[in-house]
Design an enzyme around this catalytic site. Structure first.
Site, mmCIF file in Angstrom:
data_model
loop_
_atom_site.group_PDB
_atom_site.id
_atom_site.type_symbol
_atom_site.label_atom_id
_atom_site.label_comp_id
_atom_site.label_asym_id
_atom_site.label_seq_id
_atom_site.Cartn_x
_atom_site.Cartn_y
_atom_site.Cartn_z
ATOM 1 N N CYS A 168 -26.180 34.068 -62.798
ATOM 2 C CA CYS A 168 -26.813 32.832 -63.308
ATOM 3 C C CYS A 168 -28.310 33.002 -63.566
ATOM 4 O O CYS A 168 -28.909 32.194 -64.268
ATOM 5 C CB CYS A 168 -26.606 31.697 -62.326
ATOM 6 S SG CYS A 168 -24.876 31.404 -62.015
ATOM 7 N N HIS A 175 -31.117 25.819 -63.305
ATOM 8 C CA HIS A 175 -29.756 26.316 -63.564
ATOM 9 C C HIS A 175 -28.778 25.216 -63.158
ATOM 10 O O HIS A 175 -28.947 24.559 -62.134
ATOM 11 C CB HIS A 175 -29.510 27.590 -62.749
ATOM 12 C CG HIS A 175 -28.070 27.982 -62.721
ATOM 13 N ND1 HIS A 175 -27.335 28.111 -63.869
ATOM 14 C CD2 HIS A 175 -27.223 28.244 -61.689
ATOM 15 C CE1 HIS A 175 -26.094 28.452 -63.549
ATOM 16 N NE2 HIS A 175 -26.000 28.532 -62.233
ATOM 17 N N ASN A 202 -20.941 24.740 -64.942
ATOM 18 C CA ASN A 202 -21.834 25.873 -64.700
ATOM 19 C C ASN A 202 -21.519 26.970 -65.717
ATOM 20 O O ASN A 202 -20.446 27.571 -65.666
ATOM 21 C CB ASN A 202 -21.604 26.369 -63.261
ATOM 22 C CG ASN A 202 -22.450 27.588 -62.913
ATOM 23 O OD1 ASN A 202 -23.093 28.187 -63.777
ATOM 24 N ND2 ASN A 202 -22.442 27.973 -61.645
HETATM 25 N N1 ACO Z 1 -10.731 19.523 -55.118
HETATM 26 C C1 ACO Z 1 -10.454 18.949 -53.921
HETATM 27 N N2 ACO Z 1 -10.827 19.479 -52.757
HETATM 28 C C2 ACO Z 1 -11.489 20.656 -52.790
HETATM 29 C C3 ACO Z 1 -11.788 21.314 -54.002
HETATM 30 C C4 ACO Z 1 -11.380 20.698 -55.193
HETATM 31 N N3 ACO Z 1 -11.635 21.231 -56.400
HETATM 32 N N4 ACO Z 1 -12.462 22.450 -53.720
HETATM 33 C C5 ACO Z 1 -12.578 22.512 -52.394
HETATM 34 N N5 ACO Z 1 -11.975 21.434 -51.818
HETATM 35 C C6 ACO Z 1 -11.880 21.112 -50.399
HETATM 36 C C7 ACO Z 1 -12.001 22.325 -49.523
HETATM 37 O O1 ACO Z 1 -10.751 22.970 -49.385
HETATM 38 C C8 ACO Z 1 -12.472 21.714 -48.220
HETATM 39 O O2 ACO Z 1 -11.366 21.154 -47.547
HETATM 40 P P1 ACO Z 1 -11.233 21.238 -45.954
HETATM 41 O O3 ACO Z 1 -12.436 20.487 -45.431
HETATM 42 O O4 ACO Z 1 -9.932 20.597 -45.686
HETATM 43 O O5 ACO Z 1 -11.286 22.713 -45.639
HETATM 44 C C9 ACO Z 1 -13.372 20.562 -48.680
HETATM 45 O O6 ACO Z 1 -13.002 20.306 -50.042
HETATM 46 C C10 ACO Z 1 -14.863 20.887 -48.614
HETATM 47 O O7 ACO Z 1 -15.081 22.185 -49.189
HETATM 48 P P2 ACO Z 1 -16.536 22.809 -49.276
HETATM 49 O O8 ACO Z 1 -16.434 24.169 -49.888
HETATM 50 O O9 ACO Z 1 -17.204 22.687 -47.942
HETATM 51 O O10 ACO Z 1 -17.211 21.782 -50.302
HETATM 52 P P3 ACO Z 1 -18.707 21.695 -50.748
HETATM 53 O O11 ACO Z 1 -19.208 20.347 -50.506
HETATM 54 O O12 ACO Z 1 -19.527 22.859 -50.246
HETATM 55 O O13 ACO Z 1 -18.592 21.850 -52.333
HETATM 56 C C11 ACO Z 1 -18.976 23.542 -54.010
HETATM 57 C C12 ACO Z 1 -18.066 23.050 -52.879
HETATM 58 C C13 ACO Z 1 -18.966 22.502 -55.092
HETATM 59 C C14 ACO Z 1 -18.421 24.853 -54.531
HETATM 60 C C15 ACO Z 1 -20.422 23.744 -53.487
HETATM 61 O O14 ACO Z 1 -20.381 24.451 -52.267
HETATM 62 C C16 ACO Z 1 -21.312 24.489 -54.440
HETATM 63 O O15 ACO Z 1 -21.642 24.017 -55.506
HETATM 64 N N6 ACO Z 1 -21.823 25.679 -54.027
HETATM 65 C C17 ACO Z 1 -22.832 26.430 -54.737
HETATM 66 C C18 ACO Z 1 -22.338 27.066 -55.973
HETATM 67 C C19 ACO Z 1 -23.483 27.882 -56.543
HETATM 68 O O16 ACO Z 1 -24.637 27.524 -56.478
HETATM 69 N N7 ACO Z 1 -23.184 29.032 -57.097
HETATM 70 C C20 ACO Z 1 -24.267 29.909 -57.473
HETATM 71 C C21 ACO Z 1 -24.505 29.926 -58.847
HETATM 72 S S1 ACO Z 1 -23.035 30.244 -59.717
HETATM 73 C C22 ACO Z 1 -23.188 31.808 -60.435
HETATM 74 O O17 ACO Z 1 -23.993 32.633 -60.124
HETATM 75 C C23 ACO Z 1 -22.090 32.140 -61.472
#
Ligand code: ACO
Length: 326
Positions: A113, A253, A283
C-alpha cells in the site's frame, strides 16, 4: 533550489461494482458488519481480461492528456503494484510497450500500500538530482485476482483500480517539500501472499493450500497502523515547522475508515479536511493514494499554495509520507 512538482493526475476504476449486499451472498458477512468495521460499502472489480497494466494504461492516458503531454515527453515510468501482470517482466515494461514510450525507462516498486509513495520518493530524488526530467508514476492493482473469495476476513476489504501522476522539476515555491519512506521487515507475515514465488512456487499443492491468496492478520495490523501513522504525520510536520491546523488536506491510504478517523482524531485534524473514498472503492493498495489525490484535484478540493499531506501504511511492513505545497 530545484524541487519536483506533480503537474498532472489521473485515475481509472473498472466499471463493475461489487456491493456489500452481493458479498452477503458469497460469505458469512453482512453489510452492517463491513460498513461499521471498515467504512466500505462497495468496490470495483476488473474484468477477467484486465490485468494491472491495462488499468495503469487507462490512468496514464488521462494523466498525459490533462498535462497536454505526449508519451515522448516522459523519460521514466515507475509502476507500484503487488498484482503485476506476471512475475516478470515488470508491469512497468509492459505499460511502456502499451504506451509506446520509446524514450523512457521503466521499472516496478513492490511496497504494497505504500508503493505509490515509494515511487514518488524515488522520482523526487531523481528529479532533484537532475537525472530525469519528467516521470510518470502509476499505482495499479487488481487485488480481486489474489483475493480469497471464501475468506470473509479479507475478501470484503479490497478493490481494483489505478491512479497516476506526472512529476517534473520546478524552481517555484511549491512542489514536494519533504518525504519519508520506512520499513520494518520483522512484521512481514502480518500481510503477505505466500504462493507463487521461489519460497512456494506454484504447484497443485500450493493451489490446494490456497497459498496464492492474500493472508492478513488484520487486528494486529490495525494497531500498528494507527500508532505508526500518527508518529509519521507528527514527524514530517515538526521537521517542517508546520502544525496539523496548517494542512489544507490529509490524503491517507484508504484501508479502513476507523484507522483514518483515529489518525485524524489524534492529530486534531477535522474529517472535512480528510479525503475518504474507500466507501466506494475499498482498499486498492498502491492505487489508493493516487486515485484519492486525483479525485481531490479534480473536484477542486486542492488549491494552489495549499499544504497537503499524503500518508500510507501497508505490507512489508512499509510506511511513507509526502508533504506537498500544491
Ligand atoms: N463479516 C463478519 N464478521 C467478520 C468478518 C466479516 N467480513 N471478518 C471478520 N469477522 C469476525 C471475526 O471472525 C471476529 O469474530 P470473533 O470475535 O467471533 O472471532 C470478529 O469479526 C472481529 O474480528 P477482528 O479481526 O478483530 O475485527 P476488526 O475490528 O479488527 O476488523 C479489519 C477487521 C477490518 C480487517 C481491521 O482489523 C483492519 O482494517 N485492519 C487493518 C488492515 C490494514 O490496515 N491493512 C494494511 C494495509 S492493506 C495492504 O497493504 C494491502
Amino acid at each position: 533550489m530545484i524541487k519536483s512538482r506533480i503537474i498532472s493526475t489521473g485515475s481509472y476504476l473498472p466499471e463493475r461494482v461489487l456491493t456489500n449486499f452481493e458479498l452477503e451472498k458469497m460469505v458469512d458477512t453482512s453489510d452492517e458488519w463491513i460498513t461499521e468495521r471498515t467504512g466500505i460499502t462497495e468496490r470495483r472489480i476488473a474484468t477477467e481480461n484486465q490485468a494491472a497494466s491495462d488499468l495503469a494504461y487507462e490512468a496514464s492516458k488521462v494523466t498525459l492528456k490533462r498535462a497536454a503531454l505526449g508519451i515522448e515527453d516522459i523519460d521514466l515510468i515507475i509502476v507500484a503494484t503487488v498484482t503485476g501482470d506476471m512475475p516478470f517482466p515488470s508491469t512497468g515494461c509492459i505499460l511502456q510497450d502499451k504506451l509506446g514510450a520509446k524514450y523512457a525507462t521503466a521499472f516496478d516498486i513492490n511496497a504494497a500500500c505504500s508503493g505509490f509513495l515509494y515511487g514518488l520518493y524515488i522520482a523526487d530524488g531523481l528529479i532533484r538530482s537532475g537525472m530525469h526530467k519528467r516521470i510518470l508514476i502509476v499505482g495499479t492493482e487488481v487485488l480481486s485476482k489474489i483475493t480469497d473469495w471464501k475468506d470473509r476476513t479479507t475478501c470484503v476489504l479490497f478493490g481494483d483500480g489505478a491512479g497516476a501522476v506526472i512529476v517534473e522539476p520546478t524552481e517555484e515555491d511549491r512542489g514536494i517539500i519533504s518525504m519519508y519512506i520506512n520499513s520494518d521487515g520483522s512484521m512481514w507475515d502480518l500481510l503477505h501472499m505466500p504462493g507463487g514465488g521461489s519460497r512456494n512456487p506454484a504447484s497443485r499443492d500450493s493451489v490446494d493450500k490456497r497459498l496464492h491468496y492474500v493472508k492478513m492478520k488484520g487486528n494486529e495490523l490495525f494497531k500498528v497502523a494507527v500508532r505508526t501513522l500518527e508518529d509519521l504525520v507528527v514527524k514530517i510536520l515538526n521537521e517542517n515547522n508546520l502544525k496539523p491546523s496548517q494542512l489544507s488536506l490529509l490524503i491517507p491510504h484508504q484501508a479502513n475508515l476507523r484507522i483514518i478517523q483515529a489518525t485524524a482524531d489524534r492529530l486534531g485534524i477535522p474529517m472535512n479536511k480528510v479525503i475518504v473514498n474507500l466507501d466506494r472503492y475499498g482498499n486498492t493498495s498502491a492505487a489508493s493514494i493516487p486515485i484519492a489525490l486525483d479525485e481531490a484535484a479534480r473536484t477542486g478540493r486542492i488549491r494552489d499554495g495549499d499544504y497537503i499531506l499524503l500518508e500510507a501504511f501497508g505490507g512489508g511492513l512499509t510506511w511513507a509520507s509526502a508533504l506537498i505545497k500544491w
